[in-house]
Structures are given as structure tokens and as C-alpha cells.
Scaffold this active site. Structure first.
Site, PDB file in Angstrom:
ATOM      1  N   ASP A 244     -13.868  -0.221   5.133  1.00 10.98           N
ATOM      2  CA  ASP A 244     -12.633   0.287   4.540  1.00 10.98           C
ATOM      3  C   ASP A 244     -11.930   1.242   5.507  1.00 10.98           C
ATOM      4  O   ASP A 244     -10.823   1.683   5.253  1.00 10.98           O
ATOM      5  CB  ASP A 244     -12.936   1.050   3.247  1.00 10.98           C
ATOM      6  CG  ASP A 244     -13.596   0.178   2.189  1.00 10.98           C
ATOM      7  OD1 ASP A 244     -13.307  -1.029   2.162  1.00 10.98           O
ATOM      8  OD2 ASP A 244     -14.401   0.700   1.398  1.00 10.98           O
TER       9      ASP A 244
ATOM     10  N   ASP B  81      -2.993  -5.178  -5.435  1.00 10.12           N
ATOM     11  CA  ASP B  81      -2.363  -3.862  -5.589  1.00 10.12           C
ATOM     12  C   ASP B  81      -0.850  -3.883  -5.746  1.00 10.12           C
ATOM     13  O   ASP B  81      -0.234  -2.836  -5.915  1.00 10.12           O
ATOM     14  CB  ASP B  81      -2.701  -2.931  -4.419  1.00 10.12           C
ATOM     15  CG  ASP B  81      -4.172  -2.624  -4.343  1.00 10.12           C
ATOM     16  OD1 ASP B  81      -4.883  -2.824  -5.338  1.00 10.12           O
ATOM     17  OD2 ASP B  81      -4.634  -2.180  -3.295  1.00 10.12           O
TER      18      ASP B  81
ATOM     19  N   ASP C  53       0.811  -1.218   0.000  1.00 12.04           N
ATOM     20  CA  ASP C  53       0.000   0.000   0.000  1.00 12.04           C
ATOM     21  C   ASP C  53       0.842   1.265   0.000  1.00 12.04           C
ATOM     22  O   ASP C  53       0.389   2.322   0.428  1.00 12.04           O
ATOM     23  CB  ASP C  53      -0.952   0.000   1.199  1.00 12.04           C
ATOM     24  CG  ASP C  53      -2.111   0.969   1.025  1.00 12.04           C
ATOM     25  OD1 ASP C  53      -2.427   1.321  -0.122  1.00 12.04           O
ATOM     26  OD2 ASP C  53      -2.693   1.381   2.035  1.00 12.04           O
TER      27      ASP C  53
END
Length: 371
Positions: free
Chosen positions: A351, A199, A161
């Protein structure tokens, strides 16, 4: 994203999902308010699965589930497909825990039938080398005993991230390679779908050229190790989503990470923890696969857990209001080169705005299931 006792959010894309014994979860940022509770009597019935996920991020290197700024068309009608008899639903998850603890809550029937009864991915997001093999084995052996196919999510790449809300993972790539070896040792010999590091490719722009090359080499190695450990394992690589990188650009990155090689890859995954519509993802994934090249057998899996209304027009990615669950998980899509619709992100796991990242929010779950 997450694992064991927690479910995590994938870097820029993934966030949360079923747990596996004691993993941690990543998160996302932002703060919209989701409140409305539609009428129960108008809800269609979703077929129940038999007994038993960073979140798709936007192009910006921040936290887990970011949606792209541009709106996409919504699905025409809610038509939940019959749940595949083959996909695995873990018997312990935050949503199931909540359902069991709240039998008299008026929201429980909807949350149970439309979310808790559906098969979903199991995330392994905490870096715990000593226990990762046994935790993975607990999931794969349970699934094998039921004659079902588990979906597992390794989520421990260093620099996860880009240091955002879902940061964490292994301390360095050497440690990550060893962790993957231990992860692979728990796969067993049955069918399993591996959603490898959400990701990690689409959100690699924050890395230097050298760091990105090193990460991609580790990802290519990871695919080879996982498939060598279990020849029935199907390994999919991060394609971001249709509102993120252009297909040709994403395909070039995927190729560098080994996604075009049959020795390491069965194809790509998209929309993890995001909201892009299924038709948009099908079109995008086919474009990526065409640009990627490689064996004709390469396919794509799509996270449909929260994409029933498409992405918010304002680009909000953190527990945005007005979303709804998408197509039910299945290994039979009827679409060329689309291998599965999966629930990688568990609907109702926050989230980071409706609750702490990765925690279960019954109000959010109900909104998703009944909107």
C-alpha cells in the site's frame, strides 16, 4: 488501482493487483512495520488454482486502502475454499515473477501456494487510450482460451483518490468516456467480471455537488457501455466497505450512479484492498442492496484477499501488521445475493509502507500467507 504492467490502488479503497501489460498503480500512505515470519510446518495447504485487483479506503478522502477505525471480529479459522475452476489467473504478475526468480527462498513455497497460485483481478489504472483496447483484449482472450472468467478493474476516473496517493486517471470526463469505450471494445464476448472504479462512489465526498453528479453520470454510462459491448459482462459498482458509509447513504449514492439499473449494473462490490471480515461485508452488502432496490438479480462481490483477521483495531490501512489472507477466490459462495469472493487487491503488493505503492513485498506477502 492498476493495470497493464502495473497494478494500482483504488482511490481510498483499491490498491494494486495483477497487471495487464503496462498500466500504472496507485498507492496508499502510512507506515506500519510488518515483520514476523510464522512457522511453515503449521501452515494448512491451500488448493492451487489452475494455470492461467483503492484499496478499500476509510471515509476520509485520502489514499487508497484505508481501513475504518473500528475493529471487526476476526474470521474463526482459516478455511480456504476450493478455488473456482472458472476464475482466471494471469500468467504474468509481480508475485509470479518473484516466485520464478527465487526458487530457493524459504518463503517461496508458502507464497506460491497461498498467493501466486490464486486467481486475482487485473487492474487497468493508467490512462493510455492508444493501447487500452489491446491490453484488455489480451486478458479476456487469454481467459477465454482457458475457459476461465477474468476479473478486470477499470481505474481511470478523473479526480481519482481525491488527489491523494492514488491520484491520476483521465484528464476529464469526456476523455474518460472515450477511454471506457475503448476499454469495452477489448472485452470480447465471453464472461467477465468488471469491478468498476474502486472508491469512485464511496469517496466522492471531496467533489462538489455538480462534479459528483457529472462523475455519477459517467459511471452510469460506463456500465451501459460495458454491458452493451459484452452482454456476458457482469459490472459491479463501488459500495466502499462495512466500516465506511452507512448502508442507506451508500445505496443512495449508488442509485445516482446507475447501480440500480439492469442496463448498467449487476450489483455492487465492497472491501477492495481493505480488511473488513467476510461476515461483516455480507451483512453490509445485503443491507446496501435492500436499500438500493432495483432488480432482484443484483448481487455483490467481496474482496477477501486480506481480510482473514479483520481490520486493525487502530484503523491502520497501509500494509498493517497482523493481517492475513482471507477466503480463496470463488464464484460459488453459497450465500444469497453474494455472487463471488474475489482477490481484487493482490496480497503482498504494498500500500506504500512496505515498499513503493503497488510493488511486491515478499516479506509482507509471507506474513499475510502464514499468519
Amino acid at each position: 488501482m492498476a493495470a497493464a504492467a502495473w497494478v494500482v490502488v483504488a482511490v481510498g479503497t483499491a490498491t494494486g493487483m495483477m497487471s495487464a501489460l503496462d498500466d500504472g498503480r496507485g498507492a496508499q500512505q502510512a507506515k506500519p512495520e510488518v515483520t514476523s515470519s510464522p512457522r511453515l510446518e503449521q501452515l494448512p495447504v491451500v488448493p492451487s488454482a489452475s494455470a492461467t485487483p483503492t484499496k478499500s479506503a476509510s471515509p476520509t478522502p485520502s489514499s487508497s486502502t484505508k481501513a475504518s477505525p473500528s475493529p471487526t471480529r476476526t474470521e474463526q479459522k482459516r478455511q480456504p475454499a476450493a478455488v473456482s475452476a472458472l476464475l482466471y489467473r494471469q500468467s504474468g504478475s509481480r508475485v509470479l515473477d518473484w516466485v520464478r526468480a527465487h526458487p530457493d527462498d524459504p518463503r517461496t513455497p508458502v507464497i506460491e501456494s497461498r498467493i501466486a497460485d490464486q486467481p486475482a483481478a487485473v487492474w487497468f489504472a493508467d490512462y493510455t487510450p492508444a493501447t487500452i483496447t489491446s491490453r484488455v483484449r489480451a486478458v479476456t482472450s487469454d481467459a477465454a482460451a482457458q475457459g476461465r472468467v477474468p476479473v478486470v478493474v477499470p481505474y481511470a476516473i478523473p479526480g481519482r483518490d481525491c488527489g491523494g496517493a492514488s491520484k491520476g486517471g483521465a484528464p476529464d470526463l469526456a476523455a474518460y468516456d472515450a477511454w471506457i469505450d475503448s476499454f469495452a471494445a477489448g472485452l470480447g464476448s465471453g464472461e467477465v467480471v468488471v469491478v468498476l472504479e474502486p472508491d469512485s462512489i464511496a469517496q466522492s465526498g471531496c467533489l462538489s455537488d455538480r462534479a459528483r453528479a457529472d462523475r455519477f453520470a459517467s459511471l452510469a454510462r460506463a456500465g451501459r457501455v460495458l454491458k452493451a459491448a459484452d452482454p456476458k459482462a457482469r459490472v459491479y459498482y463501488d459500495a466502499g466497505h462495512s466500516g465506511w458509509n452507512p448502508a442507506a447513504q451508500q445505496a443512495a449514492l449508488l442509485k445516482e450512479a446507475g447501480a440500480a439499473s439492469a442496463a448498467s449494473s449487476d450489483g455492487i462490490f465492497s472491501n477492495v484492498s481493505n480488511f473488513q471480515t467476510t461476515p461483516d461485508e455480507i451483512a453490509y452488502d445485503r443491507q446496501v442492496l435492500t436499500a438500493l432496490g432495483g432488480p432482484a438479480s443484483l448481487g455483490a462481490v467481496i474482496d477477501t484477499s486480506r481480510n482473514g483477521n479483520g481490520a486493525p483495531a487502530d484503523g491502520e490501512w497501509c500494509d498493517p501488521a497482523g493481517r492475513r489472507i482471507g477466503r480463496a477466490p470463488t464464484l460459488s459462495t453459497g450465500e444469497a445475493r453474494i455472487d463471488a469472493y474475489l482477490w481484487v487487491k493482490l496480497p503482498g503488493e504494498s500500500d506504500g509502507c512496505k515498499g513503493a505503492p503497488g510493488t511486491f513485498s515478499p516479506s509482507y506477502a509471507y506474513d499475510l500467507a502464514s499468519s
